[in-house]
Structure formats: structure tokens, C-alpha cells
Design an enzyme around this catalytic site. Structure first.
Site, PDB file in Angstrom:
ATOM      1  N   ASP A 134      34.994  31.855  44.977  1.00 51.20           N
ATOM      2  CA  ASP A 134      36.210  31.552  45.577  1.00 51.20           C
ATOM      3  C   ASP A 134      36.413  30.257  45.759  1.00 51.20           C
ATOM      4  O   ASP A 134      35.638  29.453  46.543  1.00 51.20           O
ATOM      5  CB  ASP A 134      35.833  32.443  47.039  1.00 51.20           C
ATOM      6  CG  ASP A 134      37.316  32.048  48.065  1.00 51.20           C
ATOM      7  OD1 ASP A 134      38.073  31.679  47.680  1.00 51.20           O
ATOM      8  OD2 ASP A 134      36.998  32.315  49.361  1.00 51.20           O
TER       9      ASP A 134
ATOM     10  N   ASN B 197      39.551  28.893  47.013  1.00 52.65           N
ATOM     11  CA  ASN B 197      40.393  28.459  48.056  1.00 52.65           C
ATOM     12  C   ASN B 197      39.776  28.898  49.403  1.00 52.65           C
ATOM     13  O   ASN B 197      40.816  28.728  50.340  1.00 52.65           O
ATOM     14  CB  ASN B 197      41.624  28.729  47.597  1.00 52.65           C
ATOM     15  CG  ASN B 197      41.905  30.188  47.618  1.00 52.65           C
ATOM     16  OD1 ASN B 197      40.802  31.045  47.658  1.00 52.65           O
ATOM     17  ND2 ASN B 197      43.073  30.909  47.148  1.00 52.65           N
TER      18      ASN B 197
ATOM     19  N   ASP C  72      39.433  32.028  50.643  1.00 55.91           N
ATOM     20  CA  ASP C  72      40.399  33.038  51.580  1.00 55.91           C
ATOM     21  C   ASP C  72      39.419  34.249  51.303  1.00 55.91           C
ATOM     22  O   ASP C  72      39.710  35.387  51.727  1.00 55.91           O
ATOM     23  CB  ASP C  72      41.608  33.509  50.754  1.00 55.91           C
ATOM     24  CG  ASP C  72      41.484  33.971  49.274  1.00 55.91           C
ATOM     25  OD1 ASP C  72      40.360  33.730  48.735  1.00 55.91           O
ATOM     26  OD2 ASP C  72      42.466  34.111  48.827  1.00 55.91           O
TER      27      ASP C  72
ATOM     28  N   ASP D 130      38.377  34.218  42.377  1.00 59.07           N
ATOM     29  CA  ASP D 130      39.594  33.956  41.793  1.00 59.07           C
ATOM     30  C   ASP D 130      39.505  33.411  40.314  1.00 59.07           C
ATOM     31  O   ASP D 130      38.425  33.128  39.916  1.00 59.07           O
ATOM     32  CB  ASP D 130      40.519  33.062  42.793  1.00 59.07           C
ATOM     33  CG  ASP D 130      39.843  31.770  43.208  1.00 59.07           C
ATOM     34  OD1 ASP D 130      39.146  31.247  42.441  1.00 59.07           O
ATOM     35  OD2 ASP D 130      39.793  31.631  44.428  1.00 59.07           O
TER      36      ASP D 130
ATOM     37  N   ASP E 156      41.754  52.006  30.304  1.00 59.58           N
ATOM     38  CA  ASP E 156      41.354  52.992  31.498  1.00 59.58           C
ATOM     39  C   ASP E 156      42.105  54.447  31.303  1.00 59.58           C
ATOM     40  O   ASP E 156      43.031  54.553  30.790  1.00 59.58           O
ATOM     41  CB  ASP E 156      42.117  52.251  32.684  1.00 59.58           C
ATOM     42  CG  ASP E 156      41.869  53.114  33.826  1.00 59.58           C
ATOM     43  OD1 ASP E 156      40.702  53.119  34.409  1.00 59.58           O
ATOM     44  OD2 ASP E 156      42.590  53.617  34.552  1.00 59.58           O
TER      45      ASP E 156
ATOM     46  N   GLU F   9      37.605  54.191  28.053  1.00 59.94           N
ATOM     47  CA  GLU F   9      37.191  55.161  28.941  1.00 59.94           C
ATOM     48  C   GLU F   9      37.343  56.575  28.401  1.00 59.94           C
ATOM     49  O   GLU F   9      38.785  56.934  28.345  1.00 59.94           O
ATOM     50  CB  GLU F   9      37.655  54.870  30.085  1.00 59.94           C
ATOM     51  CG  GLU F   9      37.053  55.747  31.354  1.00 59.94           C
ATOM     52  CD  GLU F   9      37.631  55.450  32.736  1.00 59.94           C
ATOM     53  OE1 GLU F   9      37.059  55.964  33.728  1.00 59.94           O
ATOM     54  OE2 GLU F   9      38.753  54.896  32.769  1.00 59.94           O
TER      55      GLU F   9
END
Length: 270
Positions: A2, A4, A6, A10, A181, A235
Site C-alpha cells: 500500500d 498511499n 488507505d 495498489d 474466469d 477456469e
């Protein structure tokens, strides 16, 4: 990672750790969906296939990440989620607005005046019901997963064209492949009959044996996959070991796993 503060990892976080990732001997990275999404299902409910989820960063961050990966000799595989999209996608917003909207046929609808449609199982519905009543047009829409993930109507050629165009968008950026997917679920019998007795109540098996599945995968290969130096891996929900040969047997000119070479078949069969 992370960057930033939050609490959410990211894209810049990935960029900052590429040296470390490469030091582990990793040469391919697969990202779960990072597209724009209200995040009802961990990003598998996509509201814009050509944008990045704000929690993860921007398209500029994505481009920098991809460039950095390639500089490190790392290939990037994205998650392709095209059995369904988000109910907040503009296509579905338009489809809900009226029965004669041009986007109506991008999804599977059942008019309420025909009575309730035959039972279909949903993975995420509290009532295990894949049909959701929508009062705006007095109809039910199909969602194999969350009510916020309406199934796309692959039987509509315009939907397939939209998806193929989106795939080219990412390949043209330099993405090296897709993990697909629940791809066996894309084809539906649009008469939506009662579950055939031969499936003995196994909805998942039924979902993976749509009437045009292999045609659509052949078309995807012909129109997109075979034109790029990429790989695909799928998948295979509902697909048995024996049936998997229909997708991967080289003698059938088909391959779910495509090496990083141009000119070899992509995800296709039959």
C-alpha cells in the site's frame, strides 16, 4: 503493498516491489481483476472493462507497471471476466431502462407475464436463485453469481464483438495473456428449459455444457487470440478430465494454455 496509506494494496505498490518479485525467479504475474468495479465480488463485477479500479490506481499507473514488468523480463496475465459484468456497467443500466433499449439483448431476460422461469442456481444468492425480478421492466434477469453480476448474452453477436474489442485493447497495450474466469459458462440455452434429467441436478455441469460454447471459443481464437503473442489459461468449472481434452488436445488444434508464441491456436475446440 500500500503506497498511499488507505489500507489497500495498489499498482504503485507492485511497481515498487518488481525487483523483489524478479529476485524470487518469478517470470509471470497474474493479477486478479483490477478493472473499474463497485467491488461487490472482489472486482469480479466489472463496471468498465477499459478503466482501473480507483483503489488500485490509474491507467497511467497500470501502463507504468506493465512497462516495469517487461523491463524486468516479467510477463503479465490479466483476469478476463466475461460471463458476467456489474449491474453498474453502462450496458446493464441501459438494458434495464426499457424492453426495447438497444442494450436489452446484451443480457438474459425473462418477461414476468410468462410466469417465473425454470430454476437456475446462483452461487451467491441467499435463495440460491439465479433469476432476479426487476420491477423497472417487469422481467427477471439471469445472474449465475451475485445479483450485482448479470450474465452477459453471448448469443448476441454484438456482445461477442464488444468483448473481443476489449481483449484487443489490453493486448495492444502489451498484456501477455488472460486467465479466463468461468469461461465454460458463457453459452446458454436461451429457451431456459427445466434442468435436463441427464444432469441429475448438477447445475454446474449443465452450465459448462452450453450449446455453442466451443463455437464461441473458436471465434475468440480466430478473431483475437491467434493474432497475438500471448497465452491463455481457463477456469474449467463443470468440466471433467475427459471433457478437458476437447479443449487442450493438440490434434484438435485447440489449447487452453497457449505458449508465448504467435501463430499457435488459442482457446478453441471442436
Amino acid at each position: 503493498m500500500d503506497t498511499n496509506g488507505d489500507g489497500v494494496g495498489d499498482l504503485k505498490g507492485i511497481i515498487s516491489k518488481l525487483d523483489y518479485v524478479r529476485s524470487l525467479g518469478i517470470d509471470v504475474v497474474w493479477l486478479n481483476p483490477v478493472y473499474a468495479s463497485p467491488n461487490d465480488d472482489n472486482g469480479y463485477d466489472i463496471s468498465d472493462y477499459r478503466d482501473i479500479m480507483k483503489e488500485f490506481g490509474t491507467m497511467e499507473d497500470f501502463d507504468n507497471m506493465l512497462k516495469g514488468m517487461h523491463e524486468q523480463g516479467i510477463k503479465l496475465v490479466m483476469d478476463l471476466v466475461v460471463n458476467h459484468c456489474s449491474s453498474e456497467h453502462e450496458w446493464f443500466k441501459q438494458a434495464r431502462s426499457s424492453r426495447d433499449n438497444p442494450y436489452r439483448d446484451y443480457f438474459h431476460w425473462w418477461p414476468a407475464e410468462k410466469g417465473k422461469p425454470a430454476k437456475r442456481y446462483s452461487f451467491f444468492d441467499v435463495n440460491n436463485d439465479a433469476w432476479k425480478y426487476d420491477s423497472l421492466t417487469d422481467s427477471y434477469y439471469l445472474h449465475y453469481f451475485s445479483v450485482k453480476q448479470p450474465d452477459l448474452n453471448w448469443e448476441n453477436p454484438k456482445v461477442r464483438e464488444e468483448i473481443f474489442s476489449m481483449m484487443r485493447f489490453w493486448f495492444d497495450k502489451g498484456v501477455d495473456g488472460f486467465r479466463m474466469d468461468v469461461i465454460p459458462f458463457i453459452s446458454k440455452d436461451t429457451t431456459f428449459p427445466e434442468l435436463p434429467a441427464k444432469y441429475k441436478g448438477d447445475m454446474i455441469k449443465y452450465y459448462a455444457n452450453g450449446p455453442h460454447l466451443h463455437e464461441y471459443l473458436q471465434e475468440m481464437n480466430r478473431e483475437v487470440l491467434s493474432k497475438y503473442d500471448i497465452m491463455t489459461v481457463a477456469e474449467g468449472a463443470g468440466v471433467s478430465f475427459d471433457e478437458a481434452l476437447d479443449f487442450v488436445d493438440p490434434d484438435r488444434m485447440s489449447s487452453i494454455w497457449l505458449p508465448f508464441r504467435r501463430g499457435q491456436p488459442g482457446l478453441s475446440s471442436k
